[in-house]
Structure formats: structure tokens, C-alpha cells
Write a protein that holds these residues in place. Sequence first.
Motif: not given
Length: 75
Positions: A6-17, A19-30, A39-43
Amino acid sequence: MLYFQCRFRRGSERTVAWIEARGAKVGAQVELTTLDDNGPWVVEDVSSAPLKEDALKDLQRLNRKSLSSIMKNIV
């Protein structure tokens, strides 16, 4: 268990990781605890090709070994 890249964002930060299928939903916070505790990242995006846990571990092991050989050549 299945994992998705998944691709994630948190403010101006971005990353790729992966994750388990249960959290892999666009808009989810993980929580990505291996990165930090700020703090959490947004998918933002979920890949369409999941990997089983054992296949992901094999892929990560291969990637670590290839990166260490690159570093040996640089130093």
C-alpha cells in the motif's frame, strides 16, 4: 494470511509498505510501528496483487540480501 503493498500518507510524508489485508482499504488509518510512533498513516492506494505471508517473508529476505551486496560495493 494475505498482505497487500500500500501507499500511505501522513501530512506531507509518503511511504510504501506491506500490510495485512484487514487494513488494506483506501482511506483506512493504520499504525506503521516499524517507522515511528507519530500517529496513524492513511492508506492512499492498495496493490491488486496480494502475497501470502511466507511469500512476503521470502521476498523481504531476498531484498535484504541484495541491498547488503550493493552496500558492500559502495563502501
